[in-house]
Design an enzyme around this catalytic site. Structure first.
Site, PDB file in Angstrom:
ATOM      1  N   ASP A  19       8.087  22.078 -26.135  1.00 11.80           N
ATOM      2  CA  ASP A  19       7.518  22.091 -27.489  1.00 11.80           C
ATOM      3  C   ASP A  19       6.011  22.295 -27.374  1.00 11.80           C
ATOM      4  O   ASP A  19       5.345  21.626 -26.586  1.00 11.80           O
ATOM      5  CB  ASP A  19       7.835  20.747 -28.163  1.00 11.80           C
ATOM      6  CG  ASP A  19       7.220  20.643 -29.556  1.00 11.80           C
ATOM      7  OD1 ASP A  19       6.907  21.701 -30.154  1.00 11.80           O
ATOM      8  OD2 ASP A  19       7.068  19.507 -30.032  1.00 11.80           O
ATOM      9  N   ASN A  21       3.902  22.513 -30.290  1.00  9.49           N
ATOM     10  CA  ASN A  21       3.132  22.110 -31.472  1.00  9.49           C
ATOM     11  C   ASN A  21       3.478  20.725 -32.007  1.00  9.49           C
ATOM     12  O   ASN A  21       3.106  20.366 -33.124  1.00  9.49           O
ATOM     13  CB  ASN A  21       3.290  23.154 -32.587  1.00  9.49           C
ATOM     14  CG  ASN A  21       4.738  23.256 -33.048  1.00  9.49           C
ATOM     15  OD1 ASN A  21       5.630  22.647 -32.457  1.00  9.49           O
ATOM     16  ND2 ASN A  21       4.977  24.016 -34.101  1.00  9.49           N
ATOM     17  N   ASP A  23       6.250  19.340 -33.042  1.00 13.66           N
ATOM     18  CA  ASP A  23       7.291  19.065 -34.048  1.00 13.66           C
ATOM     19  C   ASP A  23       8.598  18.590 -33.410  1.00 13.66           C
ATOM     20  O   ASP A  23       9.593  18.383 -34.097  1.00 13.66           O
ATOM     21  CB  ASP A  23       7.534  20.291 -34.943  1.00 13.66           C
ATOM     22  CG  ASP A  23       8.174  21.455 -34.191  1.00 13.66           C
ATOM     23  OD1 ASP A  23       8.310  21.363 -32.948  1.00 13.66           O
ATOM     24  OD2 ASP A  23       8.517  22.457 -34.842  1.00 13.66           O
ATOM     25  N   ASP A  27       9.876  25.704 -28.389  1.00 15.57           N
ATOM     26  CA  ASP A  27       9.571  26.947 -29.097  1.00 15.57           C
ATOM     27  C   ASP A  27       9.115  28.030 -28.119  1.00 15.57           C
ATOM     28  O   ASP A  27       8.951  27.779 -26.918  1.00 15.57           O
ATOM     29  CB  ASP A  27       8.499  26.687 -30.171  1.00 15.57           C
ATOM     30  CG  ASP A  27       7.352  25.858 -29.624  1.00 15.57           C
ATOM     31  OD1 ASP A  27       6.791  26.254 -28.575  1.00 15.57           O
ATOM     32  OD2 ASP A  27       7.026  24.793 -30.204  1.00 15.57           O
ATOM     33  N   ASP A 198      27.286  36.792 -26.988  1.00 13.94           N
ATOM     34  CA  ASP A 198      28.061  35.600 -27.305  1.00 13.94           C
ATOM     35  C   ASP A 198      29.512  35.963 -27.644  1.00 13.94           C
ATOM     36  O   ASP A 198      29.756  36.936 -28.364  1.00 13.94           O
ATOM     37  CB  ASP A 198      27.388  34.927 -28.510  1.00 13.94           C
ATOM     38  CG  ASP A 198      28.031  33.616 -28.884  1.00 13.94           C
ATOM     39  OD1 ASP A 198      28.067  32.719 -28.031  1.00 13.94           O
ATOM     40  OD2 ASP A 198      28.503  33.497 -30.034  1.00 13.94           O
ATOM     41  N   GLU A 252      29.837  37.003 -22.712  1.00 13.57           N
ATOM     42  CA  GLU A 252      30.525  35.723 -22.554  1.00 13.57           C
ATOM     43  C   GLU A 252      32.024  35.988 -22.660  1.00 13.57           C
ATOM     44  O   GLU A 252      32.535  36.290 -23.734  1.00 13.57           O
ATOM     45  CB  GLU A 252      30.084  34.715 -23.622  1.00 13.57           C
ATOM     46  CG  GLU A 252      30.593  33.325 -23.318  1.00 13.57           C
ATOM     47  CD  GLU A 252      30.487  32.340 -24.491  1.00 13.57           C
ATOM     48  OE1 GLU A 252      30.584  31.133 -24.245  1.00 13.57           O
ATOM     49  OE2 GLU A 252      30.336  32.782 -25.646  1.00 13.57           O
TER      50      GLU A 252
HETATM   51  O1  TEU Z   1      30.450  29.538 -27.073  1.00 15.23           O
HETATM   52  C1  TEU Z   1      31.781  29.914 -27.076  1.00 15.23           C
HETATM   53  C2  TEU Z   1      32.639  28.744 -26.697  1.00 15.23           C
HETATM   54  O2  TEU Z   1      33.198  28.128 -27.558  1.00 15.23           O
HETATM   55  C3  TEU Z   1      32.788  28.311 -25.293  1.00 15.23           C
HETATM   56  O3  TEU Z   1      31.737  28.654 -24.478  1.00 15.23           O
HETATM   57  C4  TEU Z   1      33.058  26.832 -25.228  1.00 15.23           C
HETATM   58  O4  TEU Z   1      32.013  26.128 -25.825  1.00 15.23           O
HETATM   59  C5  TEU Z   1      33.215  26.370 -23.808  1.00 15.23           C
HETATM   60  O5  TEU Z   1      34.261  27.076 -23.271  1.00 15.23           O
HETATM   61  C6  TEU Z   1      33.475  24.882 -23.723  1.00 15.23           C
HETATM   62  O6  TEU Z   1      34.631  24.539 -24.433  1.00 15.23           O
HETATM   63  C7  TEU Z   1      29.506  30.220 -27.835  1.00 15.23           C
HETATM   64  C8  TEU Z   1      28.158  29.552 -27.672  1.00 15.23           C
HETATM   65  O7  TEU Z   1      27.782  29.556 -26.322  1.00 15.23           O
HETATM   66  C9  TEU Z   1      28.219  28.157 -28.238  1.00 15.23           C
HETATM   67  O8  TEU Z   1      27.012  27.467 -28.090  1.00 15.23           O
HETATM   68  C10 TEU Z   1      28.570  28.270 -29.690  1.00 15.23           C
HETATM   69  O9  TEU Z   1      28.660  26.996 -30.285  1.00 15.23           O
HETATM   70  C11 TEU Z   1      29.902  28.987 -29.842  1.00 15.23           C
HETATM   71  O10 TEU Z   1      29.850  30.257 -29.219  1.00 15.23           O
HETATM   72  C12 TEU Z   1      30.254  29.174 -31.300  1.00 15.23           C
HETATM   73  O11 TEU Z   1      29.206  29.754 -31.967  1.00 15.23           O
HETATM   74 CA    CA Z   2       7.795  23.195 -31.624  1.00 13.65          CA
END
Ligand code: TEU
Ligand code: CA
Length: 546
Positions: A19, A21, A23, A27, A198, A252
């Site tokens: 952090d 600043n 808060d 960041d 993701d 992922e």
């Molecule tokens: O994660 C997808 C997800 O659900 C898996 O990585 C799961 O969390 C893991 O296998 C453990 O059970 C992505 C993001 O990395 C995560 O932070 C998000 O919350 C999720 O998508 C949903 O947005």
């Molecule tokens: Ca901050």
């Protein structure tokens, strides 16, 4: 240009990194302040968790504007400065991009849910039906309920694999795909080196007219993943990346079967470069009351399998032992208890930096951070925990189970602030931290470890230097050796250079027979002369130059 095969990636979970600043929220300015630290660690790429603004119900994974930066993190100008400052130090920036869903508060969804005639209606996944009868029995992660929610104004159901606030996008719609390609171009033209994509595995949906087959009920991700059009969407995504030569895509691969992995990352496929595969992580998702670390035999089997499957297709593995979605690597794979903590941290870092593949270090693992210890439910920040708690209702036993799981393997346990100093606020903030900062043992902060030649931090640095200078450790072959039940042993070789890595994965000393014989040089994580005894100390890691 596969520079990323040689790179060390470091995950910054910005909210908990630094952090600047007061808060209480990490960041981008804070990331800039720590670039010298990351450069000294030998980091080549920083993966930043999502920066989009949004209601933060799922902490950044629920965006409302993909072309902006959340105010708590900074501005577009700060991103530009970060990219430039990182580049000056030879570091690339990789952004987390959430292509599979938006927040319900995203203007696209706000319009979509208001009327079926909105051009955005088809950007999400809808099904008709009576308000009391979801279209099928699919379930959502982070809750025990349905993956469908009824929307009154349109009299239809929308699909959400995660929380009710994260509606799934409809990638079959070409306008949506175009919009997301433009989002990618926006960031790539700002100089980011690529994306961590993701849950990229979920973009294409399975046919919606069927229920969850029984075999997927306990792991629906395997059913939602790898839909019929996924490869086509990925090839389009790759074409956008190729407009910016040398950029990288790390997907992922949640729910992807190992056997299918090469179809995503084999170079000739021209889809992704790297993929997170969860077979090793999955060993630590066990639902037992008391968490038990997996046996070494299982760990070895998981590591060997993924490597064999990928290398068979000339594809490149991604090596990771933790991230923001799981408990700390030390708690899952090592021994976090005081006498073993530093040694097991060094052993796990050794594995990360010497296995075949691109390593991803999760912030704080280089100093041996352990799980934050939470006491009450109110201390948790993760929506997954809150939803489970609400689901338990007033049932005392169910509540205790939720709390016990959340404490041991919940996602918040690994989301604590990086410990820059031994101070009560860890040098992370001068304000009130957004998530609990736990008092920790002396010695487990960056400042203290800088001064200690035998610390996990200094060991991480030494190994990343060694790796940088060593073609064998970066790109050499990987061969497994049989050793005792406590020992993981493998060799990496290229041309005349050959290393043997010996890891004592236990609290007891281990006789390693003649594995140490005939070495030209050796390096021990326990600061001793490894030739002096054929036994390895508890959690000792030894690198032998053959
Ligand atoms: O994660 C997808 C997800 O659900 C898996 O990585 C799961 O969390 C893991 O296998 C453990 O059970 C992505 C993001 O990395 C995560 O932070 C998000 O919350 C999720 O998508 C949903 O947005
Ligand atoms: Ca901050």
């Amino acid at each position: 240009m596969s520079w990323w095969r040689d790179a060390v990636i470091y995950q910054v979970y910005t909210r908990s990194f630094q952090d600047s600043n007061g808060d209480g929220i990490g960041d981008l300015e804070g990331v800039i302040q720590r670039l010298d630290y990351l450069a000294a660690l030998g980091v080549d790429v920083i993966w930043l968790s999502p920066l989009h603004p949004g209601p933060n119900i799922d902490l950044g994974y629920d965006g409302t504007d993909y072309l902006q930066v959340a105010p708590e993190f900074g501005t577009l100008d700060v991103v530009d400065r970060l990219v430039t400052e990182a580049k000056r130090r030879g570091i690339r920036i990789m952004m987390d991009l959430v292509l599979d869903y938006t927040s319900t508060a995203h203007p696209w969804f706000v319009q979509a849910r208001s009327s079926r005639t909105s051009p955005f209606y088809d950007w999400y996944i809808w099904r008709d039906g009576a308000p009391d009868q979801p279209p099928n029995d699919w379930t959502a992660f982070f809750s025990s309920g349905s993956a469908w929610t009824f929307n009154q104004p349109t009299r239809s159901w929308y699909l959400h694999y995660f929380t009710v606030d994260q509606p799934e996008l409809n990638w079959a719609n070409p306008h949506l795909r175009q919009a997301m390609h433009d989002v990618m171009r926006f960031w790539l033209s700002r100089g980011v080196a690529g994306f961590r994509l993701d849950v990229i595995s979920f973009l294409s949906k399975p046919p919606l007219d069927q229920n969850l087959p029984d075999e997927f009920r306990s792991a629906p991700g395997r059913f939602y993943a790898n839909g019929p059009e996924l490869h086509a969407y990925l090839r389009e995504i790759r074409a956008v990346l190729d407009e910016f030569p040398g950029t990288v895509a790390l997907g992922e691969g949640f729910g992807i079967d190992l056997a299918d992995a090469p179809h995503f990352v084999a170079p000739q496929r021209r889809e992704l470069d790297l993929m997170f595969l969860f077979n090793l992580s999955a060993l630590t998702f066990a639902e037992t009351a008391e968490y038990r670390r997996p046996d070494l035999a299982q760990i070895r089997e998981a590591l060997e399998r993924v490597d064999t499957i990928l290398s068979g297709k000339n594809a490149w593995p991604t090596v990771f032992l933790g991230n923001h979605d799981v408990a700390r690597m030390l708690n899952r794979f090592g021994n976090p208890e005081a006498p073993y903590r530093a040694a097991s941290a060094k052993l796990l870092i050794t594995l990360l930096l010497t296995l075949r593949g691109t390593p991803v270090i999760y912030q704080g693992d280089e100093i041996g951070m352990v799980n934050t210890r939470f006491d009450t439910i109110g201390e948790f920040r993760d929506i997954a925990v809150w939803n489970a708690w609400t689901g338990a209702g007033s049932d005392e036993a169910a509540r205790n189970k939720v709390l016990s799981r959340a404490r041991q393997v919940g996602r918040d346990t690994g989301r604590g602030a990086v410990r820059w100093t031994g101070d009560t606020r860890a040098g992370f903030t001068t304000g009130t931290p957004w998530i609990k900062v736990d008092p920790d043992l002396p010695g487990f902060s960056v400042a203290e470890q800088e001064d200690d030649d035998e610390s996990p931090l200094r060991w991480t640095r030494r190994l990343s230097e060694l790796r940088r200078a060593s073609p064998a450790l970066r790109s050499g072959s990987l061969d497994w050796l049989e050793a005792g039940p406590q020992i993981l042993c493998f060799e990496r070789g290229r041309d005349a250079e050959r290393w043997r890595i010996i890891l004592n994965w236990s609290d007891e000393p281990a006789d390693c027979g003649n594995l140490l014989a005939n070495s030209r040089a050796a390096l021990s994580s326990l600061a001793r002369e490894p030739g002096s005894s054929p036994a390895l100390g508890p959690w000792e890691a030894v690198l032998v130059r053959l």
